[in-house]
Design a protein around this motif. Structure first.
Motif, PDB file in Angstrom:
ATOM      1  N   THR A 166       1.013  -1.099   0.166  1.00 10.75           N
ATOM      2  CA  THR A 166       0.288  -0.615   0.545  1.00 10.75           C
ATOM      3  C   THR A 166       1.044   1.377   0.121  1.00 10.75           C
ATOM      4  O   THR A 166       2.051   1.738   0.625  1.00 10.75           O
ATOM      5  CB  THR A 166      -0.762   0.121   1.299  1.00 10.75           C
ATOM      6  OG1 THR A 166      -1.678  -1.677   1.711  1.00 10.75           O
ATOM      7  CG2 THR A 166      -1.929   1.217   1.455  1.00 10.75           C
ATOM      8  N   THR A 167       1.121   2.236  -1.033  1.00 11.48           N
ATOM      9  CA  THR A 167       0.959   3.049  -1.095  1.00 11.48           C
ATOM     10  C   THR A 167       0.169   4.370  -0.414  1.00 11.48           C
ATOM     11  O   THR A 167      -0.861   5.101  -0.906  1.00 11.48           O
ATOM     12  CB  THR A 167       1.640   3.474  -2.499  1.00 11.48           C
ATOM     13  OG1 THR A 167       2.651   3.094  -3.279  1.00 11.48           O
ATOM     14  CG2 THR A 167       2.158   5.223  -2.503  1.00 11.48           C
ATOM     15  N   ILE A 168       0.945   5.259   1.175  1.00 11.31           N
ATOM     16  CA  ILE A 168       0.313   6.948   1.481  1.00 11.31           C
ATOM     17  C   ILE A 168       0.781   7.356   0.373  1.00 11.31           C
ATOM     18  O   ILE A 168       1.851   8.132   1.060  1.00 11.31           O
ATOM     19  CB  ILE A 168       0.031   6.702   2.748  1.00 11.31           C
ATOM     20  CG1 ILE A 168      -0.029   5.005   3.399  1.00 11.31           C
ATOM     21  CG2 ILE A 168      -0.667   8.055   3.729  1.00 11.31           C
ATOM     22  CD1 ILE A 168      -1.617   5.016   3.256  1.00 11.31           C
ATOM     23  N   VAL A 169       0.348   8.332  -0.067  1.00 11.95           N
ATOM     24  CA  VAL A 169       0.565  10.369  -0.610  1.00 11.95           C
ATOM     25  C   VAL A 169      -0.025  11.285  -0.239  1.00 11.95           C
ATOM     26  O   VAL A 169      -1.142  10.885   0.161  1.00 11.95           O
ATOM     27  CB  VAL A 169      -0.350  10.208  -1.985  1.00 11.95           C
ATOM     28  CG1 VAL A 169       0.323  11.167  -3.039  1.00 11.95           C
ATOM     29  CG2 VAL A 169      -0.152   8.612  -3.279  1.00 11.95           C
ATOM     30  N   GLU A 170       1.035  11.702   0.311  1.00  8.56           N
ATOM     31  CA  GLU A 170       0.373  12.574   1.420  1.00  8.56           C
ATOM     32  C   GLU A 170       0.487  13.755   0.534  1.00  8.56           C
ATOM     33  O   GLU A 170       0.481  14.099  -0.130  1.00  8.56           O
ATOM     34  CB  GLU A 170       1.916  12.960   2.103  1.00  8.56           C
ATOM     35  CG  GLU A 170       2.134  11.389   3.493  1.00  8.56           C
ATOM     36  CD  GLU A 170       3.029  12.424   4.254  1.00  8.56           C
ATOM     37  OE1 GLU A 170       3.174  13.147   5.193  1.00  8.56           O
ATOM     38  OE2 GLU A 170       4.052  11.176   4.407  1.00  8.56           O
ATOM     39  N   PRO A 171      -0.327  14.622   1.329  1.00 11.72           N
ATOM     40  CA  PRO A 171      -0.513  16.394   0.660  1.00 11.72           C
ATOM     41  C   PRO A 171       0.518  16.689   0.437  1.00 11.72           C
ATOM     42  O   PRO A 171       1.745  16.755   1.249  1.00 11.72           O
ATOM     43  CB  PRO A 171      -1.592  16.915   1.892  1.00 11.72           C
ATOM     44  CG  PRO A 171      -2.063  15.976   3.102  1.00 11.72           C
ATOM     45  CD  PRO A 171      -1.257  14.719   3.460  1.00 11.72           C
ATOM     46  N   GLY A 172       0.329  17.586  -0.314  1.00 14.39           N
ATOM     47  CA  GLY A 172       1.512  18.457  -1.207  1.00 14.39           C
ATOM     48  C   GLY A 172       2.570  17.053  -1.915  1.00 14.39           C
ATOM     49  O   GLY A 172       2.823  17.368  -2.622  1.00 14.39           O
ATOM     50  N   TRP A 173       1.985  15.845  -1.954  1.00 15.72           N
ATOM     51  CA  TRP A 173       2.629  14.973  -2.754  1.00 15.72           C
ATOM     52  C   TRP A 173       1.649  14.584  -4.135  1.00 15.72           C
ATOM     53  O   TRP A 173       0.396  14.692  -3.980  1.00 15.72           O
ATOM     54  CB  TRP A 173       3.070  13.638  -2.250  1.00 15.72           C
ATOM     55  CG  TRP A 173       4.050  14.412  -1.347  1.00 15.72           C
ATOM     56  CD1 TRP A 173       4.021  14.938  -0.194  1.00 15.72           C
ATOM     57  CD2 TRP A 173       5.764  13.655  -1.424  1.00 15.72           C
ATOM     58  NE1 TRP A 173       5.505  14.827   0.188  1.00 15.72           N
ATOM     59  CE2 TRP A 173       5.788  14.093  -0.551  1.00 15.72           C
ATOM     60  CE3 TRP A 173       6.271  13.573  -2.416  1.00 15.72           C
ATOM     61  CZ2 TRP A 173       7.689  14.443  -0.555  1.00 15.72           C
ATOM     62  CZ3 TRP A 173       7.854  13.482  -2.262  1.00 15.72           C
ATOM     63  CH2 TRP A 173       7.546  13.935  -1.437  1.00 15.72           C
ATOM     64  N   HIS A 174       2.660  13.814  -5.518  1.00 18.73           N
ATOM     65  CA  HIS A 174       1.245  12.930  -6.098  1.00 18.73           C
ATOM     66  C   HIS A 174       2.224  12.223  -6.918  1.00 18.73           C
ATOM     67  O   HIS A 174       3.146  11.808  -6.565  1.00 18.73           O
ATOM     68  CB  HIS A 174       0.681  13.795  -7.795  1.00 18.73           C
ATOM     69  CG  HIS A 174       1.737  14.604  -8.203  1.00 18.73           C
ATOM     70  ND1 HIS A 174       2.493  15.924  -7.808  1.00 18.73           N
ATOM     71  CD2 HIS A 174       2.436  14.371  -9.462  1.00 18.73           C
ATOM     72  CE1 HIS A 174       2.983  16.417  -8.896  1.00 18.73           C
ATOM     73  NE2 HIS A 174       3.378  15.368  -9.569  1.00 18.73           N
ATOM     74  N   VAL A 175       1.458  11.592  -7.214  1.00 22.23           N
ATOM     75  CA  VAL A 175       1.353   9.917  -8.278  1.00 22.23           C
ATOM     76  C   VAL A 175       1.251  10.121  -9.797  1.00 22.23           C
ATOM     77  O   VAL A 175       0.252  10.189  -9.998  1.00 22.23           O
ATOM     78  CB  VAL A 175       0.651   8.878  -7.625  1.00 22.23           C
ATOM     79  CG1 VAL A 175       0.516   8.027  -8.032  1.00 22.23           C
ATOM     80  CG2 VAL A 175       1.638   8.782  -6.094  1.00 22.23           C
ATOM     81  N   SER A 176       2.612   9.728 -10.599  1.00 23.32           N
ATOM     82  CA  SER A 176       1.937   9.076 -12.040  1.00 23.32           C
ATOM     83  C   SER A 176       2.090   8.009 -12.159  1.00 23.32           C
ATOM     84  O   SER A 176       3.264   7.320 -11.892  1.00 23.32           O
ATOM     85  CB  SER A 176       2.954  10.235 -12.521  1.00 23.32           C
ATOM     86  OG  SER A 176       3.028  11.555 -12.379  1.00 23.32           O
ATOM     87  N   VAL A 177       1.196   7.468 -12.623  1.00 25.88           N
ATOM     88  CA  VAL A 177       1.215   6.018 -13.033  1.00 25.88           C
ATOM     89  C   VAL A 177       1.839   5.822 -14.053  1.00 25.88           C
ATOM     90  O   VAL A 177       1.541   5.850 -15.483  1.00 25.88           O
ATOM     91  CB  VAL A 177      -0.551   5.611 -13.146  1.00 25.88           C
ATOM     92  CG1 VAL A 177      -0.582   4.073 -13.448  1.00 25.88           C
ATOM     93  CG2 VAL A 177      -1.013   5.658 -11.910  1.00 25.88           C
ATOM     94  N   LEU A 178       2.839   4.864 -13.927  1.00 25.07           N
ATOM     95  CA  LEU A 178       3.792   4.807 -15.330  1.00 25.07           C
ATOM     96  C   LEU A 178       3.493   2.945 -15.892  1.00 25.07           C
ATOM     97  O   LEU A 178       3.075   2.221 -14.787  1.00 25.07           O
ATOM     98  CB  LEU A 178       5.067   5.010 -14.670  1.00 25.07           C
ATOM     99  CG  LEU A 178       5.562   6.640 -14.561  1.00 25.07           C
ATOM    100  CD1 LEU A 178       6.514   6.024 -13.599  1.00 25.07           C
ATOM    101  CD2 LEU A 178       5.267   7.602 -15.004  1.00 25.07           C
ATOM    102  N   GLU A 179       3.827   2.969 -17.120  1.00 25.37           N
ATOM    103  CA  GLU A 179       3.653   1.564 -17.133  1.00 25.37           C
ATOM    104  C   GLU A 179       4.618   0.733 -16.217  1.00 25.37           C
ATOM    105  O   GLU A 179       4.182  -0.556 -16.565  1.00 25.37           O
ATOM    106  CB  GLU A 179       4.361   1.308 -18.975  1.00 25.37           C
ATOM    107  CG  GLU A 179       4.089   0.093 -19.900  1.00 25.37           C
ATOM    108  CD  GLU A 179       2.789  -0.177 -20.117  1.00 25.37           C
ATOM    109  OE1 GLU A 179       2.224  -1.031 -19.777  1.00 25.37           O
ATOM    110  OE2 GLU A 179       2.018   0.599 -20.195  1.00 25.37           O
ATOM    111  N   SER A 180       5.709   0.893 -16.097  1.00 30.66           N
ATOM    112  CA  SER A 180       6.558   0.011 -15.561  1.00 30.66           C
ATOM    113  C   SER A 180       6.099   0.489 -13.402  1.00 30.66           C
ATOM    114  O   SER A 180       7.028  -0.239 -13.053  1.00 30.66           O
ATOM    115  CB  SER A 180       8.104   0.381 -15.035  1.00 30.66           C
ATOM    116  OG  SER A 180       7.900   2.153 -14.510  1.00 30.66           O
TER     117      SER A 180
END
Length: 132
Positions: free
Chosen positions: A105-119
């Protein structure tokens, strides 16, 4: 305050006659880099998630499976819960968020973002307005 006093305050007991053993230590390092890692299948004709081209399409919308309240930075915040395997590649998820995978599980804190990549995923800190 000593460790034992804090332990007593937190848990209601202290084992002051025993030696203190630090079994695990966690260190977080934050730095900057000029190196950008894109999708494993990216080519010159395909921009990576971190290097969009002018006129590039907006990232696909990521819809959470549900929203729950999670305590971040001193207050409760609405937080989307996402299933990684259901996310479209190149989707962008703004924190706070929780991304659930089969292996973790990944927790993304406020002020951060996640880009979903192929890898996989790329977790980056969003730049503050007026900076960078």
């Amino acid at each position: 305050a000593t460790y034992h006093a804090l332990h007593y305050q937190q848990f209601g007991f202290a084992l002051e006659d025993r030696d203190l053993i630090v079994e695990t230590a966690l260190v977080e390092a934050i730095s900057t880099s000029d190196v950008r890692v894109g999708r494993a299948t990216a080519t010159a004709a395909q921009p990576t998630a971190t290097q969009p081209t002018a006129g590039a399409e907006e990232p696909p919308e990521a819809t959470p499976e549900r929203v729950t309240k999670v305590y971040f930075e001193g207050r409760w915040r609405d937080t989307g819960i996402y299933i990684f395997e259901k996310l479209a590649r190149n989707a962008l998820i703004e924190g706070p968020a929780i991304i659930v995978e089969k292996v973790g599980t990944t927790i993304v804190e406020p002020g951060w973002h996640v880009s979903v990549l192929e890898s996989g995923m790329e977790l980056t800190r969003a730049e503050e307005k007026g900076k960078g």
